[in-house]
Scaffold this motif. Structure first.
Motif, short mmCIF file in Angstrom:
data_model
loop_
_atom_site.label_atom_id
_atom_site.label_comp_id
_atom_site.label_asym_id
_atom_site.label_seq_id
_atom_site.Cartn_x
_atom_site.Cartn_y
_atom_site.Cartn_z
N ALA A 251 0.82 -1.21 0.00
CA ALA A 251 0.00 0.00 0.00
C ALA A 251 0.86 1.26 0.00
O ALA A 251 2.01 1.24 0.41
CB ALA A 251 -0.91 0.00 1.23
N ASP A 252 0.25 2.37 -0.42
CA ASP A 252 0.94 3.66 -0.41
C ASP A 252 1.20 4.14 1.01
O ASP A 252 2.20 4.80 1.27
CB ASP A 252 0.12 4.72 -1.15
N GLN A 253 0.28 3.82 1.90
CA GLN A 253 0.39 4.18 3.32
C GLN A 253 0.11 2.92 4.14
O GLN A 253 -0.63 2.05 3.69
CB GLN A 253 -0.62 5.27 3.70
N PRO A 254 0.64 2.83 5.36
CA PRO A 254 0.30 1.67 6.20
C PRO A 254 -1.21 1.59 6.42
O PRO A 254 -1.85 2.61 6.68
CB PRO A 254 1.03 1.96 7.52
N LEU A 255 -1.75 0.41 6.30
CA LEU A 255 -3.18 0.21 6.51
C LEU A 255 -3.44 0.11 8.01
O LEU A 255 -2.74 -0.62 8.71
CB LEU A 255 -3.63 -1.05 5.77
N PHE B 265 1.75 -7.63 15.93
CA PHE B 265 1.33 -7.24 14.60
C PHE B 265 1.95 -5.87 14.33
O PHE B 265 2.24 -5.11 15.26
CB PHE B 265 -0.20 -7.18 14.51
N TYR B 266 2.18 -5.56 13.07
CA TYR B 266 2.89 -4.33 12.69
C TYR B 266 2.32 -3.08 13.37
O TYR B 266 3.07 -2.19 13.76
CB TYR B 266 2.90 -4.14 11.16
N TYR B 267 1.02 -3.01 13.56
CA TYR B 267 0.40 -1.81 14.14
C TYR B 267 0.56 -1.74 15.67
O TYR B 267 0.25 -0.74 16.28
CB TYR B 267 -1.09 -1.72 13.76
N GLN B 268 1.08 -2.80 16.28
CA GLN B 268 1.31 -2.82 17.72
C GLN B 268 2.71 -2.34 18.09
O GLN B 268 2.99 -2.13 19.25
CB GLN B 268 1.10 -4.22 18.28
N VAL B 269 3.58 -2.20 17.11
CA VAL B 269 4.95 -1.76 17.36
C VAL B 269 4.95 -0.26 17.64
O VAL B 269 4.56 0.53 16.78
CB VAL B 269 5.89 -2.10 16.18
N LYS B 270 5.36 0.12 18.83
CA LYS B 270 5.36 1.53 19.23
C LYS B 270 6.73 2.18 19.04
O LYS B 270 6.83 3.38 18.87
CB LYS B 270 4.91 1.70 20.69
N LYS B 271 7.79 1.39 19.09
CA LYS B 271 9.14 1.92 18.95
C LYS B 271 9.83 1.24 17.77
O LYS B 271 10.25 0.09 17.87
CB LYS B 271 9.96 1.66 20.23
N ILE C 174 8.45 -0.46 5.93
CA ILE C 174 8.15 -1.81 6.43
C ILE C 174 6.66 -1.94 6.75
O ILE C 174 6.02 -2.92 6.39
CB ILE C 174 9.01 -2.13 7.68
N GLN C 175 6.09 -0.93 7.40
CA GLN C 175 4.66 -0.96 7.74
C GLN C 175 3.79 -1.03 6.48
O GLN C 175 2.79 -1.74 6.47
CB GLN C 175 4.26 0.27 8.54
N ARG C 176 4.14 -0.27 5.46
CA ARG C 176 3.38 -0.29 4.20
C ARG C 176 3.35 -1.70 3.64
O ARG C 176 2.31 -2.17 3.17
CB ARG C 176 4.02 0.65 3.18
N GLN C 177 4.47 -2.37 3.68
CA GLN C 177 4.54 -3.71 3.14
C GLN C 177 3.80 -4.71 4.03
O GLN C 177 2.97 -5.47 3.56
CB GLN C 177 5.99 -4.13 2.96
N LEU C 178 4.12 -4.72 5.33
CA LEU C 178 3.50 -5.69 6.24
C LEU C 178 1.99 -5.54 6.28
O LEU C 178 1.26 -6.54 6.38
CB LEU C 178 4.07 -5.54 7.65
N SER C 179 1.50 -4.32 6.20
CA SER C 179 0.05 -4.10 6.33
C SER C 179 -0.74 -4.72 5.19
O SER C 179 -1.94 -4.94 5.32
CB SER C 179 -0.26 -2.61 6.47
#
Length: 190
Positions: free
Chosen positions: A75-79, A142-148, A169-174
Protein backbone atom coordinates in the motif's frame (compact mmCIF):
# COMPACT_ATOMS: atom_id res chain seq x y z
CA UNK A 1 28.17 -2.85 17.39
CA UNK A 2 25.31 -2.78 19.86
CA UNK A 3 24.16 0.60 18.52
CA UNK A 4 23.86 -0.75 14.97
CA UNK A 5 20.28 -1.13 13.61
CA UNK A 6 21.10 -4.65 12.45
CA UNK A 7 22.46 -5.76 15.84
CA UNK A 8 20.43 -8.82 16.84
CA UNK A 9 19.27 -9.30 20.40
CA UNK A 10 16.84 -11.84 21.82
CA UNK A 11 14.16 -9.10 21.98
CA UNK A 12 14.74 -7.35 18.63
CA UNK A 13 11.71 -7.86 16.38
CA UNK A 14 11.80 -9.07 12.79
CA UNK A 15 8.98 -9.78 10.31
CA UNK A 16 8.07 -13.47 10.25
CA UNK A 17 6.94 -13.31 6.63
CA UNK A 18 5.21 -16.35 5.19
CA UNK A 19 5.81 -18.36 8.35
CA UNK A 20 2.62 -16.69 9.54
CA UNK A 21 0.65 -18.65 6.94
CA UNK A 22 1.14 -21.68 9.16
CA UNK A 23 -0.79 -19.91 11.97
CA UNK A 24 -3.57 -18.99 9.56
CA UNK A 25 -3.69 -22.56 8.28
CA UNK A 26 -3.94 -23.92 11.83
CA UNK A 27 -6.82 -21.52 12.54
CA UNK A 28 -8.57 -22.80 9.40
CA UNK A 29 -8.01 -26.39 10.55
CA UNK A 30 -9.47 -25.47 13.95
CA UNK A 31 -12.59 -24.12 12.20
CA UNK A 32 -12.85 -27.26 10.02
CA UNK A 33 -12.54 -29.56 13.06
CA UNK A 34 -15.25 -27.51 14.82
CA UNK A 35 -17.50 -27.94 11.72
CA UNK A 36 -17.68 -24.19 11.27
CA UNK A 37 -15.95 -24.37 7.91
CA UNK A 38 -15.12 -27.00 5.29
CA UNK A 39 -12.16 -27.25 2.95
CA UNK A 40 -14.81 -27.25 0.21
CA UNK A 41 -16.57 -24.08 1.43
CA UNK A 42 -16.85 -21.67 -1.48
CA UNK A 43 -15.31 -18.22 -1.22
CA UNK A 44 -18.59 -16.77 -2.52
CA UNK A 45 -20.22 -17.53 0.83
CA UNK A 46 -18.09 -14.83 2.45
CA UNK A 47 -16.70 -12.74 -0.43
CA UNK A 48 -19.10 -12.94 -3.39
CA UNK A 49 -17.57 -9.77 -4.85
CA UNK A 50 -14.31 -11.60 -5.64
CA UNK A 51 -14.17 -12.71 -9.29
CA UNK A 52 -14.82 -16.46 -9.72
CA UNK A 53 -15.59 -16.80 -5.99
CA UNK A 54 -18.23 -19.47 -6.75
CA UNK A 55 -15.46 -21.72 -8.10
CA UNK A 56 -12.87 -21.02 -5.36
CA UNK A 57 -12.74 -23.17 -2.21
CA UNK A 58 -11.03 -22.74 1.14
CA UNK A 59 -8.68 -25.58 0.11
CA UNK A 60 -7.64 -23.63 -2.98
CA UNK A 61 -6.97 -20.52 -0.92
CA UNK A 62 -4.79 -22.58 1.45
CA UNK A 63 -2.81 -24.14 -1.41
CA UNK A 64 -2.50 -21.00 -3.58
CA UNK A 65 -4.49 -22.68 -6.35
CA UNK A 66 -7.41 -20.22 -6.36
CA UNK A 67 -6.19 -18.42 -9.48
CA UNK A 68 -6.06 -15.18 -7.47
CA UNK A 69 -3.02 -12.93 -7.54
CA UNK A 70 -1.85 -9.75 -5.83
CA UNK A 71 -1.93 -6.77 -8.20
CA UNK A 72 0.29 -4.68 -5.97
CA UNK A 73 3.16 -5.47 -3.60
CA UNK A 74 2.17 -2.97 -0.89
CA UNK A 75 0.00 0.00 0.00
CA UNK A 76 0.94 3.66 -0.41
CA UNK A 77 0.39 4.18 3.32
CA UNK A 78 0.30 1.67 6.20
CA UNK A 79 -3.18 0.21 6.51
CA UNK A 80 -4.58 0.98 9.99
CA UNK A 81 -6.66 -2.13 10.73
CA UNK A 82 -8.01 -5.46 9.50
CA UNK A 83 -10.94 -3.90 7.66
CA UNK A 84 -8.57 -1.68 5.66
CA UNK A 85 -6.29 -4.67 5.03
CA UNK A 86 -9.19 -6.74 3.67
CA UNK A 87 -10.51 -3.87 1.55
CA UNK A 88 -7.03 -3.39 0.10
CA UNK A 89 -6.64 -7.10 -0.65
CA UNK A 90 -10.03 -7.40 -2.34
CA UNK A 91 -9.58 -4.21 -4.37
CA UNK A 92 -6.00 -5.09 -5.41
CA UNK A 93 -6.40 -8.66 -6.65
CA UNK A 94 -6.60 -10.17 -10.05
CA UNK A 95 -8.06 -13.48 -11.12
CA UNK A 96 -6.78 -15.76 -13.83
CA UNK A 97 -10.20 -17.40 -13.96
CA UNK A 98 -8.54 -20.75 -13.49
CA UNK A 99 -7.08 -22.68 -10.64
CA UNK A 100 -3.40 -22.60 -11.43
CA UNK A 101 -0.85 -22.22 -8.67
CA UNK A 102 -0.05 -18.56 -7.93
CA UNK A 103 1.82 -17.71 -4.74
CA UNK A 104 -0.22 -14.73 -3.54
CA UNK A 105 -0.85 -13.17 -0.14
CA UNK A 106 -4.44 -12.36 -1.07
CA UNK A 107 -5.34 -16.03 -0.48
CA UNK A 108 -4.40 -15.75 3.18
CA UNK A 109 -5.93 -12.31 3.63
CA UNK A 110 -9.22 -13.81 2.47
CA UNK A 111 -8.78 -16.79 4.81
CA UNK A 112 -8.18 -14.37 7.72
CA UNK A 113 -11.34 -12.50 6.71
CA UNK A 114 -13.34 -15.73 6.50
CA UNK A 115 -12.11 -16.79 9.95
CA UNK A 116 -13.15 -13.41 11.36
CA UNK A 117 -16.62 -13.81 9.91
CA UNK A 118 -16.92 -17.38 11.20
CA UNK A 119 -15.78 -16.55 14.74
CA UNK A 120 -16.98 -12.93 14.91
CA UNK A 121 -13.62 -11.64 16.12
CA UNK A 122 -10.51 -10.20 14.58
CA UNK A 123 -7.79 -12.37 13.12
CA UNK A 124 -5.31 -10.76 15.55
CA UNK A 125 -7.49 -11.72 18.53
CA UNK A 126 -7.64 -15.33 17.33
CA UNK A 127 -3.87 -15.50 16.88
CA UNK A 128 -3.34 -13.98 20.32
CA UNK A 129 -5.90 -16.20 22.07
CA UNK A 130 -5.02 -19.51 20.43
CA UNK A 131 -1.27 -19.25 19.80
CA UNK A 132 0.52 -16.32 21.39
CA UNK A 133 -0.87 -16.34 24.94
CA UNK A 134 -1.01 -20.13 25.46
CA UNK A 135 2.60 -20.41 24.28
CA UNK A 136 3.79 -17.39 26.30
CA UNK A 137 4.93 -15.53 23.18
CA UNK A 138 4.93 -12.02 24.63
CA UNK A 139 7.24 -10.45 22.05
CA UNK A 140 5.21 -11.34 18.96
CA UNK A 141 3.35 -8.34 17.56
CA UNK A 142 1.33 -7.24 14.60
CA UNK A 143 2.89 -4.33 12.69
CA UNK A 144 0.40 -1.81 14.14
CA UNK A 145 1.31 -2.82 17.72
CA UNK A 146 4.95 -1.76 17.36
CA UNK A 147 5.36 1.53 19.23
CA UNK A 148 9.14 1.92 18.95
CA UNK A 149 10.62 1.37 15.48
CA UNK A 150 14.07 0.97 17.06
CA UNK A 151 12.88 -2.41 18.40
CA UNK A 152 12.66 -3.72 14.81
CA UNK A 153 15.73 -5.34 13.31
CA UNK A 154 17.27 -3.26 10.55
CA UNK A 155 15.26 -0.06 10.96
CA UNK A 156 17.46 2.85 10.04
CA UNK A 157 19.43 0.89 7.43
CA UNK A 158 17.55 2.46 4.52
CA UNK A 159 19.08 5.89 3.86
CA UNK A 160 19.93 6.10 7.56
CA UNK A 161 16.41 7.24 8.41
CA UNK A 162 14.71 5.02 10.99
CA UNK A 163 11.22 6.52 10.63
CA UNK A 164 11.36 6.35 6.83
CA UNK A 165 12.45 2.73 6.90
CA UNK A 166 9.82 1.77 9.48
CA UNK A 167 7.14 3.49 7.38
CA UNK A 168 8.27 1.42 4.37
CA UNK A 169 8.15 -1.81 6.43
CA UNK A 170 4.66 -0.96 7.74
CA UNK A 171 3.38 -0.29 4.20
CA UNK A 172 4.54 -3.71 3.14
CA UNK A 173 3.50 -5.69 6.24
CA UNK A 174 0.05 -4.10 6.33
CA UNK A 175 -0.81 -5.69 2.96
CA UNK A 176 -0.03 -9.20 4.20
CA UNK A 177 -2.99 -9.93 6.50
CA UNK A 178 -2.76 -13.57 7.57
CA UNK A 179 0.31 -14.01 5.39
CA UNK A 180 3.03 -11.92 7.03
CA UNK A 181 1.81 -8.89 8.98
CA UNK A 182 3.49 -10.02 12.22
CA UNK A 183 6.87 -9.50 13.82
CA UNK A 184 8.53 -11.68 16.44
CA UNK A 185 11.69 -11.75 18.51
CA UNK A 186 14.31 -14.49 18.10
CA UNK A 187 13.54 -15.63 21.67
CA UNK A 188 9.85 -16.14 20.86
CA UNK A 189 10.52 -17.56 17.40
CA UNK A 190 12.73 -20.35 18.72
Amino acid sequence: TKDSPQYITEKKLFPIGSTQKMLTGMLVLRAVKAHKLSFNTKLSKYYPQVPNSKQITVRQLLTHTSGLADKTRFADQPLPNQEAQLNFSVSHLSSSGGHGWIYASVNYALLAGILSKVYHESYATMVKDYYLQPNHLHQAKFYYQVKKPATVLGTGMLAGNQQSHWHHIQRQLSTYLGAGDMLISPADYW
